[in-house]
Design an enzyme around this catalytic site. Structure first.
Site, PDB file in Angstrom:
ATOM      1  N   GLU A 110     -17.347 -10.054 -11.244  1.00 25.39           N
ATOM      2  CA  GLU A 110     -17.086 -11.474 -11.321  1.00 25.39           C
ATOM      3  C   GLU A 110     -18.200 -12.261 -10.648  1.00 25.39           C
ATOM      4  O   GLU A 110     -18.777 -11.844  -9.643  1.00 25.39           O
ATOM      5  CB  GLU A 110     -15.754 -11.773 -10.646  1.00 25.39           C
ATOM      6  N   CYS A 124     -22.466 -17.310  -6.801  1.00 28.36           N
ATOM      7  CA  CYS A 124     -21.986 -16.224  -5.945  1.00 28.36           C
ATOM      8  C   CYS A 124     -21.962 -14.959  -6.798  1.00 28.36           C
ATOM      9  O   CYS A 124     -21.194 -14.874  -7.757  1.00 28.36           O
ATOM     10  CB  CYS A 124     -20.586 -16.607  -5.458  1.00 28.36           C
ATOM     11  N   CYS A 131     -15.488  -1.918  -3.411  1.00 22.26           N
ATOM     12  CA  CYS A 131     -16.199  -1.847  -2.130  1.00 22.26           C
ATOM     13  C   CYS A 131     -15.710  -0.610  -1.390  1.00 22.26           C
ATOM     14  O   CYS A 131     -14.546  -0.249  -1.496  1.00 22.26           O
ATOM     15  CB  CYS A 131     -15.914  -3.109  -1.297  1.00 22.26           C
ATOM     16  N   CYS A 135     -12.077  -4.198   4.720  1.00 26.32           N
ATOM     17  CA  CYS A 135     -11.729  -5.339   5.561  1.00 26.32           C
ATOM     18  C   CYS A 135     -10.299  -5.760   5.194  1.00 26.32           C
ATOM     19  O   CYS A 135      -9.984  -5.894   4.007  1.00 26.32           O
ATOM     20  CB  CYS A 135     -12.732  -6.460   5.349  1.00 26.32           C
ATOM     21  N   CYS A 138      -9.506  -8.892   2.941  1.00 25.08           N
ATOM     22  CA  CYS A 138     -10.292  -9.051   1.703  1.00 25.08           C
ATOM     23  C   CYS A 138      -9.658  -8.250   0.582  1.00 25.08           C
ATOM     24  O   CYS A 138      -9.391  -7.058   0.741  1.00 25.08           O
ATOM     25  CB  CYS A 138     -11.724  -8.575   1.943  1.00 25.08           C
ATOM     26  N   CYS A 360     -15.082 -16.708  -3.441  1.00 22.71           N
ATOM     27  CA  CYS A 360     -16.014 -15.613  -3.243  1.00 22.71           C
ATOM     28  C   CYS A 360     -15.327 -14.616  -2.325  1.00 22.71           C
ATOM     29  O   CYS A 360     -14.647 -14.992  -1.393  1.00 22.71           O
ATOM     30  CB  CYS A 360     -17.242 -16.117  -2.497  1.00 22.71           C
TER      31      CYS A 360
HETATM   32  N1  SAH Z   1     -19.364  -7.542   1.596  1.00 22.73           N
HETATM   33  C1  SAH Z   1     -20.092  -8.657   2.040  1.00 22.73           C
HETATM   34  C2  SAH Z   1     -20.246  -9.745   1.006  1.00 22.73           C
HETATM   35  C3  SAH Z   1     -19.028 -10.074   0.153  1.00 22.73           C
HETATM   36  S1  SAH Z   1     -17.673 -10.854   0.921  1.00 22.73           S
HETATM   37  C4  SAH Z   1     -19.486  -9.211   3.312  1.00 22.73           C
HETATM   38  O1  SAH Z   1     -18.401  -8.788   3.670  1.00 22.73           O
HETATM   39  O2  SAH Z   1     -20.133 -10.035   3.953  1.00 22.73           O
HETATM   40  C5  SAH Z   1     -18.200 -12.562   1.097  1.00 22.73           C
HETATM   41  C6  SAH Z   1     -17.444 -13.306   2.178  1.00 22.73           C
HETATM   42  O3  SAH Z   1     -16.096 -13.623   1.790  1.00 22.73           O
HETATM   43  C7  SAH Z   1     -17.342 -12.504   3.455  1.00 22.73           C
HETATM   44  O4  SAH Z   1     -17.618 -13.287   4.578  1.00 22.73           O
HETATM   45  C8  SAH Z   1     -15.906 -12.087   3.441  1.00 22.73           C
HETATM   46  O5  SAH Z   1     -15.498 -11.769   4.727  1.00 22.73           O
HETATM   47  C9  SAH Z   1     -15.217 -13.308   2.852  1.00 22.73           C
HETATM   48  N2  SAH Z   1     -13.862 -13.071   2.352  1.00 22.73           N
HETATM   49  C10 SAH Z   1     -13.359 -11.943   1.812  1.00 22.73           C
HETATM   50  N3  SAH Z   1     -12.058 -12.100   1.484  1.00 22.73           N
HETATM   51  C11 SAH Z   1     -11.725 -13.360   1.817  1.00 22.73           C
HETATM   52  C12 SAH Z   1     -10.526 -14.138   1.715  1.00 22.73           C
HETATM   53  N4  SAH Z   1      -9.403 -13.623   1.206  1.00 22.73           N
HETATM   54  N5  SAH Z   1     -10.547 -15.418   2.152  1.00 22.73           N
HETATM   55  C13 SAH Z   1     -11.697 -15.947   2.657  1.00 22.73           C
HETATM   56  N6  SAH Z   1     -12.844 -15.269   2.773  1.00 22.73           N
HETATM   57  C14 SAH Z   1     -12.876 -14.000   2.370  1.00 22.73           C
HETATM   58 FE1  SF4 Z   2     -16.235  -5.220   1.237  1.00 21.45          FE
HETATM   59 FE2  SF4 Z   2     -14.619  -7.337   1.273  1.00 21.45          FE
HETATM   60 FE3  SF4 Z   2     -15.334  -6.219   3.573  1.00 21.45          FE
HETATM   61 FE4  SF4 Z   2     -17.157  -7.596   2.160  1.00 21.45          FE
HETATM   62  S1  SF4 Z   2     -15.303  -8.446   3.104  1.00 21.45           S
HETATM   63  S2  SF4 Z   2     -17.422  -5.578   3.112  1.00 21.45           S
HETATM   64  S3  SF4 Z   2     -16.471  -7.111   0.054  1.00 21.45           S
HETATM   65  S4  SF4 Z   2     -14.102  -5.250   1.947  1.00 21.45           S
END
Ligand code: SAH
Ligand code: SF4
Length: 383
Positions: A110, A124, A131, A135, A138, A360
């Site tokens: 996406e 984005c 992944c 986290c 996420c 994103c």
């Molecule tokens: N994996 C990388 C880049 C992708 S995530 C990283 O973790 O940095 C991009 C951003 O979106 C990251 O800061 C992540 O922590 C945030 N993110 C992920 N899920 C989210 C959610 N449900 N609400 C708000 N931000 C979120």
């Molecule tokens: Fe992976 Fe989501 Fe953590 Fe970024 S925030 S490293 S996409 S699990």
């Protein structure tokens, strides 16, 4: 007589290499390997094709009027300039556009365009499908890794956006897509080769020409790869911090157990090119009652002292089954005030495209759910 479809021939046709998504070096090699250009002429030929594909967004060899007709035919025989399949496109009421792009069976990524970010608008992009990290806030983290996207597949996301936004023909000052953020699905530093090559293609000044200063790579904190990111790509760095203590970050961003905050900060301070003009962005997702207290805001300010930094407070974007809620507006404001008073402009990243679930960081699966629910609605709607 039996007709035998030779599998090698079938797949050779199906997999004609796409000349519009290669690095310049790969493009030259491909022309020579396919004997479309002699080694001595390959660079010149590559420049011509590059100009059509990357400055004008050509999707057919026919338009390449400075290339001889026979050569164009030979190119079309051996290569394609096709775009990937767009499986879904949604336009939000606030101008956010989201595409689900198919790269093969079970491989879809996406991409989200967000207007009014950066000089004009930011794209984005995803670097992986799924992944390997988990986290806890996420949604991508709940999905297994399918695979890394290739550099070409990352660049294809830019092509799709530029097609849709009519940016190929727009004058440079009129372009809608001016910035790139690697904040889609996946951890870019676990696909550094793909990301670095994609950045070479995106930033080429004879092509799309988005400067490296307008390309930001967000990482959860893959410490051993951070210096290499800087030296190879000169990308702007963003760090998904989300917590100020190891105890909490171990839970929210589990890669912290391997590379705790102190090590992460050390790597950030050593990031090549870091300066007041090239600040690192700290992303901090606001989770109700988890990481959003005034004490944590003050600790955040202390933690970042001396680092040229920007702080992005991100309202948590909930997803079905998520174990967190978003902090209240008042809590976010109190937190932001403390951060602002310490001298950080901390724009609260307003949730964009909420009506199409386009945050994103929690990408494909959400859109699949949406489409499924839309389908159900359509199926049950009275005829
Ligand atoms: N994996 C990388 C880049 C992708 S995530 C990283 O973790 O940095 C991009 C951003 O979106 C990251 O800061 C992540 O922590 C945030 N993110 C992920 N899920 C989210 C959610 N449900 N609400 C708000 N931000 C979120
Ligand atoms: Fe992976 Fe989501 Fe953590 Fe970024 S925030 S490293 S996409 S699990």
């Amino acid at each position: 007589m039996t007709l035998v479809l030779a599998p090698s021939r079938v797949s050779a046709v199906a997999e004609r290499p796409n000349l519009s998504r290669m690095t310049r070096g790969a493009l030259i090699d491909a022309l020579v390997a396919a004997e479309v250009a002699a080694p001595s002429a390959a660079r010149m030929r590559a420049d011509q094709i590059w100009g059509w594909a990357h400055k004008r967004g050509a999707t057919s060899f026919d338009v390449m009027t400075n290339v001889a007709k026979e050569t164009r035919a030979a190119l079309a025989e051996a290569f394609t300039l096709d775009r990937p399949q767009i499986l879904d496109r949604q336009l939000s009421t606030d101008g956010v556009i989201k595409w689900l792009i198919g790269f093969g069976p079970g491989v879809a990524a996406e991409t989200v365009f967000i207007p009014d970010v950066g000089r004009s608008g930011a794209l984005c992009v995803s670097s992986q499908v799924g992944c390997t990290l988990n986290c806890t806030f996420c949604h991508t983290g709940t999905q297994a890794l399918v695979r890394n996207l290739t550099a070409g597949e990352i660049f294809a996301q830019v092509q799709v956006a530029r097609d849709d936004l009519n940016d190929w023909t727009a004058a440079p000052g009129e372009r809608r897509l001016t910035n790139i953020v690697f904040m889609g699905m996946g951890e870019p530093l676990y696909n550094l080769d793909g990301v670095a090559d994609a950045m070479d293609i995106i930033s080429d000044d004879q092509g799309v020409g988005i400067s490296r200063r307008r390309i930001t790579v967000s990482t959860s904190g893959v410490v051993p790869k951070m210096t290499e990111l800087g030296t190879r790509t000169s990308a702007m760095l963003a760090i998904s911090l989300h917590a100020v203590s190891d105890e909490l970050r171990d839970v929210l961003v589990p890669i912290n157990r391997a590379y705790p905050i102190a090590e992460l900060l050390k790597a950030i301070r050593a990031y090549p090119g870091l300066s007041n003009a090239r600040r690192v962005t700290f992303e901090y997702v606001m989770l109700k009652g988890v990481n959003d207290s005034p004490a944590e805001a003050r600790a955040l300010v202390r933690l970042l002292a001396g680092i040229p930094a920007k702080i992005n407070l991100i309202p948590f974007n909930p997803w079905p089954g998520a174990p967190y809620e978003c902090s209240s507006n008042a809590t976010i404001k109190t937190f932001a005030d403390i951060v602002n008073r310490a001298g950080y402009a901390s724009p609260i990243r307003t949730p964009r495209g909420r009506d199409i679930l386009a945050a994103c960081g929690q990408l494909r699966s959400e859109s699949e759910k949406l489409r499924a629910s839309q389908r159900r609605k359509l199926e049950t709607a009275p005829g």
